[in-house]
Write an enzyme that holds these catalytic residues in place. Structure first.
Site, short mmCIF file in Angstrom:
data_model
loop_
_atom_site.label_atom_id
_atom_site.label_comp_id
_atom_site.label_asym_id
_atom_site.label_seq_id
_atom_site.Cartn_x
_atom_site.Cartn_y
_atom_site.Cartn_z
N LYS A 188 1.10 -1.21 0.26
CA LYS A 188 -0.32 0.24 -0.20
C LYS A 188 0.94 1.59 0.06
O LYS A 188 2.49 1.45 0.36
CB LYS A 188 -1.30 0.04 1.27
N HIS A 242 -1.71 -5.56 1.36
CA HIS A 242 -3.01 -6.36 1.51
C HIS A 242 -3.07 -7.21 0.86
O HIS A 242 -1.81 -8.03 0.40
CB HIS A 242 -4.05 -5.09 0.32
#
Ligand code: CMP
Length: 139
Positions: free
Chosen positions: A9, A115
């Site tokens: 991210k 993620h």
């Protein structure tokens, strides 16, 4: 053999963790069969996290995910989904086990550096969201 989607991210990229995340996956038997750097716009982040639409953190999460570049990758291996999730640790870094990526590097539940897909259906949707068949190279 299973595939999953992972994202370093924007906070992970800014913390220079691209290599560390990939290394952790590779060392644990996962193969990177697709990889690119992207800069999601708000609409793309909203589409990616559409399952969370309506939740209190949705607006902030999609703003954050479109606040800088990310690295998206497709991982392949035995139990790739579960293995990736174990290496990342719990969503909230305070609950993540010692030695996991989020425990080591994440600031909070939203800015949690990485993620990973949470199931086979999600993985299929998420891989298709960022990669077409010609961008995946199993080896
Ligand atoms: P991720 O694995 O990318 O899946 C959804 C994301 O939403 C999650 O990681 C967090 O970044 C974020 N998220 C989940 N729950 C919360 C929460 N309670 N508050 C803020 N962000 C959250």
């Amino acid at each position: 053999m299973q595939r999953t989607l992972s994202i370093v991210k924007p906070d992970g990229v800014k913390k220079n963790l691209i290599g560390e995340v990939i290394k952790r996956f590779e060392e644990n038997g996962l193969r990177v069969i697709g990889l690119k750097m992207i800069y999601m716009d708000k609409r793309e982040a909203e589409g990616f996290y559409a399952v969370h639409r309506g939740k209190p953190f949705y607006e902030s999460l999609t703003q954050f995910m479109s606040s800088g570049p990310s690295v998206v990758m497709v991982l392949e291996g035995d139990n790739a989904i579960l293995k990736t999730r174990e290496l990342m640790g719990a969503t909230d870094p305070r609950e993540a086990k010692e030695g996991t990526l989020r425990r080591q590097y994440a600031n909070n539940i939203e800015r949690n550096i990485v993620h990973g897909s949470d199931g086979p259906e999600t993985a299929a949707f998420e891989i298709g969201y960022f990669f077409n068949a010609l961008e995946l190279f199993p080896y």
